[in-house]
Design an enzyme around this catalytic site. Structure first.
Site, PDB file in Angstrom:
ATOM      1  N   ASP A 201       0.830  -1.133   0.022  1.00  0.00           N
ATOM      2  CA  ASP A 201       0.062  -0.046   0.084  1.00  0.00           C
ATOM      3  C   ASP A 201       1.011   1.151  -0.084  1.00  0.00           C
ATOM      4  O   ASP A 201       1.713   1.426   1.052  1.00  0.00           O
ATOM      5  CB  ASP A 201      -0.757  -0.068   1.265  1.00  0.00           C
ATOM      6  CG  ASP A 201      -1.824   1.225   1.262  1.00  0.00           C
ATOM      7  OD1 ASP A 201      -1.226   2.377   1.094  1.00  0.00           O
ATOM      8  OD2 ASP A 201      -3.040   0.974   1.875  1.00  0.00           O
ATOM      9  N   HIS A 202       1.058   1.727  -1.324  1.00  0.00           N
ATOM     10  CA  HIS A 202       2.223   2.623  -1.149  1.00  0.00           C
ATOM     11  C   HIS A 202       2.073   4.195  -0.323  1.00  0.00           C
ATOM     12  O   HIS A 202       2.868   4.560  -0.076  1.00  0.00           O
ATOM     13  CB  HIS A 202       2.265   3.191  -2.679  1.00  0.00           C
ATOM     14  CG  HIS A 202       1.348   4.330  -3.021  1.00  0.00           C
ATOM     15  ND1 HIS A 202      -0.185   3.973  -3.674  1.00  0.00           N
ATOM     16  CD2 HIS A 202       1.260   5.773  -3.345  1.00  0.00           C
ATOM     17  CE1 HIS A 202      -0.657   5.002  -4.016  1.00  0.00           C
ATOM     18  NE2 HIS A 202       0.350   6.274  -3.684  1.00  0.00           N
ATOM     19  N   HIS A 264      -5.656   3.111   1.435  1.00  0.00           N
ATOM     20  CA  HIS A 264      -5.137   3.987   2.035  1.00  0.00           C
ATOM     21  C   HIS A 264      -5.981   4.759   2.986  1.00  0.00           C
ATOM     22  O   HIS A 264      -5.080   4.961   4.191  1.00  0.00           O
ATOM     23  CB  HIS A 264      -4.949   5.051   0.964  1.00  0.00           C
ATOM     24  CG  HIS A 264      -4.302   4.527  -0.536  1.00  0.00           C
ATOM     25  ND1 HIS A 264      -3.318   3.662  -0.415  1.00  0.00           N
ATOM     26  CD2 HIS A 264      -4.633   4.961  -1.677  1.00  0.00           C
ATOM     27  CE1 HIS A 264      -3.062   3.293  -1.751  1.00  0.00           C
ATOM     28  NE2 HIS A 264      -3.786   4.087  -2.541  1.00  0.00           N
TER      29      HIS A 264
HETATM   30  C1  BG6 Z   1      -3.682   4.796  -6.082  1.00  0.00           C
HETATM   31  C2  BG6 Z   1      -5.218   4.863  -6.614  1.00  0.00           C
HETATM   32  O1  BG6 Z   1      -3.546   3.709  -5.159  1.00  0.00           O
HETATM   33  O2  BG6 Z   1      -3.357   5.971  -5.142  1.00  0.00           O
HETATM   34  C3  BG6 Z   1      -5.332   6.036  -7.524  1.00  0.00           C
HETATM   35  O3  BG6 Z   1      -5.550   3.503  -7.345  1.00  0.00           O
HETATM   36  C4  BG6 Z   1      -5.040   7.366  -6.766  1.00  0.00           C
HETATM   37  O4  BG6 Z   1      -6.647   6.165  -7.894  1.00  0.00           O
HETATM   38  C5  BG6 Z   1      -3.711   7.034  -6.214  1.00  0.00           C
HETATM   39  O5  BG6 Z   1      -4.971   8.303  -7.986  1.00  0.00           O
HETATM   40  C6  BG6 Z   1      -3.493   8.232  -5.250  1.00  0.00           C
HETATM   41  O6  BG6 Z   1      -1.854   8.096  -4.902  1.00  0.00           O
HETATM   42  P1  BG6 Z   1      -1.038   9.569  -4.397  1.00  0.00           P
HETATM   43  O7  BG6 Z   1       0.134   8.960  -3.895  1.00  0.00           O
HETATM   44  O8  BG6 Z   1      -1.071  10.278  -5.628  1.00  0.00           O
HETATM   45  O9  BG6 Z   1      -1.943  10.186  -3.342  1.00  0.00           O
END
Ligand code: BG6
Length: 513
Positions: A201-202, A264
């Site tokens: 989960d980044h 997230h």
């Molecule tokens: C991803 C989603 O996990 O996270 C996307 O699939 C979203 O829809 C993105 O835009 C948002 O990531 P960040 O790092 O730009 O907040």
């Protein structure tokens, strides 16, 4: 950069090196968007900063017909477009590109996996990669099961020797609901040990998200206040101004609850609400996070309409740009009922948080990109300065995840002058000012952790399942009652009116961002 570090004592230690052993990362889905935008720039930056050893190699595995030369060209192009350090430096790129390979194969074709096994053996011999492998599943989720099965059958899932490691990283979404997540976990467990599995989960790799734990548990002054006695409520917002960015097919089958909340937002909630772990290691941290998810009050079907709000954007203006409505986006069903916005109220039923609402919201095509956690404290019990305090708001501690990464505490102070007048001001900490703007990307940190065998910032199997257990009743209730009013917010607005009502009914309002 080194000169900045020398000049700014706060930046000392930013380059503390943790170098993994040489190895090979095999990316399934190497011709896709994630590889271009995130994975390849991340590995390049790790190599550029010498955080991975020179022999480290990357094998792209995908269905697209291309050869090694074109694959390398397209990865160079990706780095030039998406890396935080761009363009690629020729000398660094040359060395990096020597370790780049490509295999074209269908995901269910055993021949492709035999070719892969041979190539991995060859890289071990030629580049000293020692039998260490990371398999990265960056394909559409529909291919996961096939790849895991083939990795099992081909023997690639087993460590190659007693000293070598074999790990697998699985991109989100991990399943579409509880049942499919259980099935995927079962299948993974039939081929890999849990300590080989890294569910990514980044958000957990973002500096500001890691800092939630540091800020809470490295300081003595916040924990005593971090509970229902002092906190009125908590708001978690992940707002995006972008639309679908060419991902219409994926998104229309997914929606905001699965795409953002299940992972997230619930991760952010767990980190804010969890008890102090006994150690900063994978078992202790993840154990406490899972307890939070277990403590979230389950949604009973009759109350779902009053505790959740879904929305879908219509046409509108974001920034100065006119943008189409969701149903007009490419690859989206013109009658789609998929939600692009979610707001929900949750309760964490434990001693620390009983009856303290957590309001979470996320959406696409909102007026701006901003993610934050706002901890809103109760008012002072006795207001001495009643007349003077018209402009005084309750204290709010805001953890700004992005952009303008930082932390601010809103507090009342006296306006200078002969009478007592009070205004709210921000006590502010800004990452950019203290540490410089060049922070590593989330994927860099997470790939490095995986290579080092540290799964603290990855999601455990029971954690994903608990998150799905919580949300599946909502998915079911929504599917059974299609929204009558979609689209119900204009692109460039802060979401449907019902989301405001969710807080107004409790005498509160969303923070204006
Ligand atoms: C991803 C989603 O996990 O996270 C996307 O699939 C979203 O829809 C993105 O835009 C948002 O990531 P960040 O790092 O730009 O907040």
């Amino acid at each position: 950069m080194d000169a900045d570090i020398a000049a700014n004592p706060l930046r000392e230690g930013l380059r503390l090196e943790r170098t993994p052993q040489p190895g090979v990362m095999v990316i399934f889905g190497a011709s896709g968007d994630l590889t271009r935008r995130k994975l390849m720039p991340a590995v390049y930056n790790l190599s550029r900063e010498r955080l991975i050893p020179p022999g480290f190699s990357v094998v792209g595995f995908a269905r697209s017909e291309t050869d090694e030369t074109h694959f390398r060209e397209s990865m160079l192009d990706a780095i030039n477009q998406f890396s935080r350090n761009r363009p690629a430096q020729p000398a660094i790129w040359e060395t990096f590109a020597e370790g780049l390979r490509y295999i074209q194969s269908a995901y269910d074709d055993p021949t492709g996996y035999r070719t892969l096994a041979n190539l991995l053996g060859q890289l071990d011999r030629e580049r000293g990669t020692g039998g260490n492998r990371v398999f990265y599943l960056a394909t559409p989720p529909s291919a996961y099961s096939e790849i895991v099965e083939q990795l099992g059958k081909s023997g690639l899932a087993r460590p190659t020797n007693a000293d070598a490691w074999t790990r697998i990283i699985i991109e989100k979404p991990f399943g579409r609901d509880l049942e499919s997540a259980l099935e995927l976990n079962r299948q993974l467990a039939s081929v890999f040990q849990e300590n080989q599995i890294y569910r990514i989960d980044h958000y957990l790799g973002k500096e500001t998200v890691q800092n939630i734990l540091v800020f809470r548990f490295a300081n003595g002054i916040f924990e005593p206040l971090w509970n229902r006695r002092y906190v009125d409520h908590i708001q978690i917002t992940v707002a995006e101004s972008i639309g679908l960015e060419g991902r219409g097919r994926y998104y229309d089958a997914t929606g905001a609850l699965r795409d953002m909340v299940q992972n997230h937002l619930l991760q952010l909630l767990s980190l804010v609400a969890m008890e102090p772990p006994i150690a900063f290691d994978a078992d202790a941290v993840r154990g406490e996070k899972v307890k939070v998810l277990h403590a979230v009050r389950p949604y009973q079907p009759p109350e779902i309409p009053s505790l959740t709000v879904r929305g879908q954007y219509g046409p509108g203006t974001v920034g100065a740009e006119d943008v189409p409505g969701y149903r007009e986006e490419p690859d989206v069903d013109p009658g789609s009922k998929t939600e692009t916005y979610v707001a929900m109220k949750l309760f964490v039923d434990n001693w620390r948080w009983a009856d303290t609402p957590f309001y979470v919201r996320t959406g696409k095509r909102l007026p701006r990109r901003v993610s934050e956690i706002a901890i809103q404290f109760k008012r002072a019990p006795h207001l001495l300065f009643r007349q003077a305090a018209e402009g005084l708001e309750p204290n709010v501690l805001v953890l700004r995840i992005q952009p303008n990464e930082g932390i601010s505490l809103r507090a009342g102070v006296k306006v200078p002058g002969p009478t007592i007048q009070i205004r709210s001001i921000n006590l502010d900490f800004l990452y950019g000012l203290s540490f410089g703007a060049d922070q590593p990307e989330a994927y860099e940190r997470l790939l490095l952790d995986c290579m080092l065998g540290d799964s603290t910032l990855f999601t455990r199997g029971d954690e994903v399942e608990t998150a799905w257990r919580l949300l599946t009743p909502i998915l079911e209730a929504w599917a059974a009652n299609p929204p009558p009013d979609f689209p119900n917010y204009g692109a460039g607005t802060w979401g449907p009116a019902a989301a405001d009502a969710l807080l107004e009914d409790d005498g509160r309002r969303w923070r204006r961002l």
